[in-house]
Design a protein around this motif. Structure first.
Motif, PDB file in Angstrom:
ATOM      1  N   LYS A 199       9.462  13.427  -7.901  1.00  0.00           N
ATOM      2  CA  LYS A 199      10.685  13.077  -7.171  1.00  0.00           C
ATOM      3  C   LYS A 199      10.739  13.660  -5.761  1.00  0.00           C
ATOM      4  N   GLN A 200      10.387  14.938  -5.668  1.00  0.00           N
ATOM      5  CA  GLN A 200      10.494  15.609  -4.379  1.00  0.00           C
ATOM      6  C   GLN A 200       9.600  14.943  -3.329  1.00  0.00           C
ATOM      7  N   LYS A 201       8.354  14.726  -3.732  1.00  0.00           N
ATOM      8  CA  LYS A 201       7.393  14.120  -2.815  1.00  0.00           C
ATOM      9  C   LYS A 201       7.812  12.704  -2.464  1.00  0.00           C
ATOM     10  N   ASP A 202       8.222  11.971  -3.488  1.00  0.00           N
ATOM     11  CA  ASP A 202       8.560  10.575  -3.252  1.00  0.00           C
ATOM     12  C   ASP A 202       9.803  10.434  -2.383  1.00  0.00           C
ATOM     13  N   ALA A 203      10.722  11.375  -2.520  1.00  0.00           N
ATOM     14  CA  ALA A 203      11.932  11.313  -1.696  1.00  0.00           C
ATOM     15  C   ALA A 203      11.549  11.395  -0.227  1.00  0.00           C
ATOM     16  N   GLN A 204      10.587  12.256   0.065  1.00  0.00           N
ATOM     17  CA  GLN A 204      10.119  12.377   1.448  1.00  0.00           C
ATOM     18  C   GLN A 204       9.482  11.083   1.914  1.00  0.00           C
ATOM     19  N   LEU A 205       8.654  10.502   1.044  1.00  0.00           N
ATOM     20  CA  LEU A 205       7.987   9.258   1.402  1.00  0.00           C
ATOM     21  C   LEU A 205       9.001   8.142   1.648  1.00  0.00           C
ATOM     22  N   ILE A 206       9.985   8.078   0.767  1.00  0.00           N
ATOM     23  CA  ILE A 206      10.987   7.026   0.893  1.00  0.00           C
ATOM     24  C   ILE A 206      11.748   7.174   2.206  1.00  0.00           C
ATOM     25  N   GLY A 207      12.073   8.421   2.536  1.00  0.00           N
ATOM     26  CA  GLY A 207      12.774   8.661   3.786  1.00  0.00           C
ATOM     27  C   GLY A 207      11.951   8.197   4.960  1.00  0.00           C
ATOM     28  N   GLN A 208      10.657   8.474   4.884  1.00  0.00           N
ATOM     29  CA  GLN A 208       9.748   8.097   5.944  1.00  0.00           C
ATOM     30  C   GLN A 208       9.661   6.579   6.059  1.00  0.00           C
ATOM     31  N   PHE A 209       9.794   5.900   4.942  1.00  0.00           N
ATOM     32  CA  PHE A 209       9.709   4.454   4.921  1.00  0.00           C
ATOM     33  C   PHE A 209      10.938   3.840   5.592  1.00  0.00           C
ATOM     34  N   GLY A 210      12.032   4.537   5.560  1.00  0.00           N
ATOM     35  CA  GLY A 210      13.277   3.985   6.126  1.00  0.00           C
ATOM     36  C   GLY A 210      14.111   3.417   4.997  1.00  0.00           C
ATOM     37  N   ALA A 254      14.861   4.720  15.735  1.00  0.00           N
ATOM     38  CA  ALA A 254      13.528   4.769  15.139  1.00  0.00           C
ATOM     39  C   ALA A 254      13.537   4.298  13.691  1.00  0.00           C
ATOM     40  N   HIS A 255      14.704   4.040  13.131  1.00  0.00           N
ATOM     41  CA  HIS A 255      14.817   3.711  11.714  1.00  0.00           C
ATOM     42  C   HIS A 255      14.122   4.785  10.889  1.00  0.00           C
ATOM     43  N   ASP A 256      14.284   6.011  11.317  1.00  0.00           N
ATOM     44  CA  ASP A 256      13.648   7.127  10.618  1.00  0.00           C
ATOM     45  C   ASP A 256      14.734   7.914   9.890  1.00  0.00           C
ATOM     46  N   TYR A 257      14.306   8.702   8.926  1.00  0.00           N
ATOM     47  CA  TYR A 257      15.235   9.441   8.101  1.00  0.00           C
ATOM     48  C   TYR A 257      15.191  10.920   8.465  1.00  0.00           C
ATOM     49  N   GLU A 258      14.077  11.292   9.080  1.00  0.00           N
ATOM     50  CA  GLU A 258      13.901  12.697   9.462  1.00  0.00           C
ATOM     51  C   GLU A 258      14.287  12.939  10.915  1.00  0.00           C
ATOM     52  N   ASP A 259      14.522  14.200  11.262  1.00  0.00           N
ATOM     53  CA  ASP A 259      14.765  14.558  12.649  1.00  0.00           C
ATOM     54  C   ASP A 259      13.511  14.325  13.488  1.00  0.00           C
ATOM     55  N   PRO A 260      13.694  14.096  14.794  1.00  0.00           N
ATOM     56  CA  PRO A 260      12.516  13.997  15.665  1.00  0.00           C
ATOM     57  C   PRO A 260      11.947  15.392  15.935  1.00  0.00           C
ATOM     58  N   GLU A 263       0.854  -1.200   0.000  1.00  0.00           N
ATOM     59  CA  GLU A 263       0.000   0.000   0.000  1.00  0.00           C
ATOM     60  C   GLU A 263       0.885   1.243   0.000  1.00  0.00           C
ATOM     61  N   PHE A 264       1.953   1.161   0.767  1.00  0.00           N
ATOM     62  CA  PHE A 264       2.848   2.305   0.830  1.00  0.00           C
ATOM     63  C   PHE A 264       3.367   2.666  -0.555  1.00  0.00           C
ATOM     64  N   PHE A 265       3.828   1.646  -1.293  1.00  0.00           N
ATOM     65  CA  PHE A 265       4.403   1.935  -2.600  1.00  0.00           C
ATOM     66  C   PHE A 265       3.353   2.393  -3.604  1.00  0.00           C
ATOM     67  N   PRO A 273       8.289  11.560  17.104  1.00  0.00           N
ATOM     68  CA  PRO A 273       8.671  11.769  15.699  1.00  0.00           C
ATOM     69  C   PRO A 273       7.943  12.967  15.095  1.00  0.00           C
ATOM     70  N   LYS A 274       8.468  13.415  13.985  1.00  0.00           N
ATOM     71  CA  LYS A 274       7.846  14.527  13.278  1.00  0.00           C
ATOM     72  C   LYS A 274       6.626  14.070  12.498  1.00  0.00           C
ATOM     73  N   ARG A 275       6.728  12.876  11.983  1.00  0.00           N
ATOM     74  CA  ARG A 275       5.721  12.423  11.036  1.00  0.00           C
ATOM     75  C   ARG A 275       5.230  11.033  11.427  1.00  0.00           C
ATOM     76  N   ALA A 276       3.934  10.836  11.284  1.00  0.00           N
ATOM     77  CA  ALA A 276       3.382   9.514  11.587  1.00  0.00           C
ATOM     78  C   ALA A 276       3.897   8.514  10.567  1.00  0.00           C
ATOM     79  N   PRO A 277       4.302   7.328  11.004  1.00  0.00           N
ATOM     80  CA  PRO A 277       4.722   6.313  10.041  1.00  0.00           C
ATOM     81  C   PRO A 277       3.516   5.875   9.223  1.00  0.00           C
ATOM     82  N   PHE A 278       3.779   5.359   8.026  1.00  0.00           N
ATOM     83  CA  PHE A 278       2.645   4.997   7.171  1.00  0.00           C
ATOM     84  C   PHE A 278       1.809   3.892   7.798  1.00  0.00           C
TER      85      PHE A 278
END
Ligand code: ADP
Ligand code: MG
Length: 564
Positions: free
Chosen positions: A113-124, A258-264, A104-106, A285-290
């Motif tokens: 690209k910009q949006k997806d880069a954020q999503l990918i980072g969020q995915f770990g 947290a296996h996160d890509y973004e700052d907390p 579902e995530f994918f 975290p900054k963002r809810a995981p998917f």
């Protein structure tokens, strides 16, 4: 000897690889952080398994991570003497993504690209981030406890396939060798690698070692010695004193646990002493995981006992409504061989859970007070989960209620920004209730005829439309002595707010409409309990309300939809 076997990546891995290489290129040095993070996890796992099976240590208990490079071969290698991988584990863990909800995530990826880069980072990004800089990755490993003949070599160029073959391997653990792409020479430098390790991995509690280098005056160049030196502080971050830890270190540690890509968004770090002794380092975290709403999703905090890693996602350590919190708890009281079953029963764990919940609520209160914009961000991501706490955690109900935010008639926006305290601060003279209206959507609530009289009188009404709201409201009857009252229920006592003139008009109207009321009662018969003249409408001629003590129409519809 067995020959190599070629296997295909799971479709999602292929997508991830492709996207990552293109979208995270500007941040490519993170591959080192990810590989060191994995090496550290692998050592934690070995130390844990060795509590019950000390023979797994094979006489070598000095766990460490090593980073080396070879200029001529253009390789960088990250090695650990941790748990290692069997052949089957290599195939399963380095060829697929096991997290539920991956598909579902994918499917959410947009191609932007910009949006997806954020999503990918969020995915770990994890292990696969190696391919940002490497044209080929070779993983050599032997799992602790297996014979040298059961080593495994996993190789891939990240193009859709990988190969596995059996190798002879004396050393326990894993080494990952990256053959760098043509223009990635910068990583073939001791200085560069050390700089990245200091920046991203200083919080790692194991020694990270590199070959010693010395200036040779005769040759007038830097020469590599055959001797290892430790390049990080190598003490568990949470055991250091707060004043010795920089914000950057706190942030990097968060990304690791947290296996996160973004700052907390925020964190709290405390040593608790007294009847129960533990250290907690907890992050919001900054963002809810998917997969926040997925019951099987990885959640919770890591449990350590006296610095020995015990388990991931020990969900007993926090109440369920704080499941978005990440971090570590290190207990001085629990036994090393603690199991999930023991955790359920333990008084120490209950003390930790209560203490951690209080810390997090305190952290959120501070955020709401001092950084309202960041709190608003938190609320959009996690507000719905926090609402569950109103019903789940009676001891902290009032504090959680103070953290709630709502949409209201005060602003013409669905944004949930109004606190109950804000509402009380704006209450009219004579008003003693907090009025709310719940509906399926913000739009339905905002256009409800029930609001007419409140608008006319300038009374604010909270507009609730999240799924969890009705359930939450059944636990939230009052706040700071003010009852919560639905504007869709009968018996709204707005008289105290009416002026003399209004009261007179109402009495006259009641008298004048008596015959009409009688006719309506006769016509509607059994279908209604009562018909009465009301002052609650302005433009609409009539509305249906339910008795004060009955279920609201919105909840009734939800129950019917659920088949009850
Ligand atoms: P994550 O670390 O979030 O689980 P990764 O993509 O970084 O995801 O790693 C995938 C999996 O590969 C890990 O969960 C682990 O099972 C395995 N793995 C990666 N590196 C190592 C290592 N150095 N030793 C043992 N297992 C490893
Ligand atoms: Mg990882």
């Amino acid at each position: 000897t067995k020959t190599a076997e070629t296997l295909g990546f799971q479709a999602e891995v292929k997508q991830l690889l492709h996207l990552m290489i293109h979208s995270l290129y500007s941040n490519k040095e993170i591959f080192l952080r990810e590989l060191v993070s994995n090496a550290s996890d692998a050592c934690d796992k070995l130390r844990f398994e060795a509590i019950d099976h000390p023979e797994l240590l094979e006489g070598d208990a000095d766990l460490r991570i090593r980073v080396e490079f070879d200029k001529a071969a253009r390789t960088v290698t990250i090695s650990d003497n941790g748990i290692g991988l069997s052949r089957d584990e290599a195939v399963a863990n380095l060829g697929t993504i096991a997290r539920s909800g991956t598909r579902e995530f994918f499917s959410q990826l947009t191609g932007d690209k910009q949006k997806d880069a954020q999503l990918i980072g969020q995915f770990g990004v994890g292990f696969y981030s190696s391919f940002i800089v490497a044209e080929k990755v070779a993983v050599r490993s032997r799992r602790a406890g297996l014979p040298a003949s059961e080593g495994v070599l996993w190789e891939s160029d990240g193009q859709g396939e990988f190969s596995v073959s059996a190798i002879e391997r004396e050393e326990r653990g894993t080494s990952v060798t990256l053959t760098l792409r043509a223009d990635e020479d910068e990583f073939l430098s001791s200085w560069k690698l050390r700089e990245i390790l200091r920046r991203y991995s200083d919080h790692i509690s194991l020694p990270i070692q590199m070959k010693k280098e010395e200036w040779d005056a005769e040759k007038s160049e830097q020469v590599v010695k055959d001797e290892w030196e430790t390049v990080n502080q190598a003490s568990a971050l949470w055991t250091r004193s707060k004043s010795d830890i920089t914000d950057e270190q706190y942030k990097e540690f968060y990304k690791h646990v947290a296996h996160d890509y973004e700052d907390p968004l925020a964190w709290t770090h405390n040593r608790v002493e007294g009847r129960s002794e533990y250290t907690q380092l907890l992050y919001v975290p900054k963002r809810a995981p998917f997969d926040l709403w997925d019951r099987d999703a990885r959640r919770g905090v890591k449990l350590y006992v006296k610095r020995v890693f015990i388990m991931d996602d020990a969900d007993q350590l926090l109440p369920a409504y704080l499941r978005f919190v990440r971090g570590v708890v290190d207990s001085a009281d629990l036994p090393l061989n603690v199991s999930r079953e023991i955790l359920q029963e333990s008084r120490d764990v209950r003390a930790i859970r209560d203490g951690s919940a209080k810390r997090i609520l305190g952290l959120l209160e501070e955020l709401a007070q001092d950084k309202p914009e960041e709190y608003a961000e938190f609320w959009t991501q996690f507000g719905q989960v926090l609402k569950e706490g109103v019903g789940e955690d009676p001891a902290n109900k009032d504090r959680i209620a103070g953290l709630l935010r709502f949409a209201s008639t005060q602003s013409d926006s669905p944004a949930q920004t109004v606190s109950l305290a804000d509402y009380i601060g704006r209450m009219k003279e004579g008003q003693d209730k907090i009025y709310y209206l719940s509906a399926d959507s913000y739009a339905a609530a905002a256009h409800s005829p029930h609001l007419e009289v409140f608008r006319r009188k300038g009374l604010e009404v909270l507009l609730l439309s999240d799924r969890v709201d009705e359930w939450m409201l059944s636990y939230l009857r009052e706040f700071e002595g003010k009852a919560l009252a639905s504007v869709a229920k009968g018996g709204l006592d707005l008289d105290a707010l009416a002026d003399e003139e209004e009261k007179k008009q109402q009495a006259e109207a009641a008298e004048a409409f008596k015959p009409t009321i009688e006719r309506l009662k006769a016509a509607l018969g059994e279908r209604v309990k009562e018909v009465r003249v009301t002052a609650r409408l302005v433009d609409s001629p009539a509305c249906v309300v339910v008795d004060e003590h009955e279920l609201s129409p919105h909840l009734l519809r939800m129950l019917k939809a659920a088949g009850q």
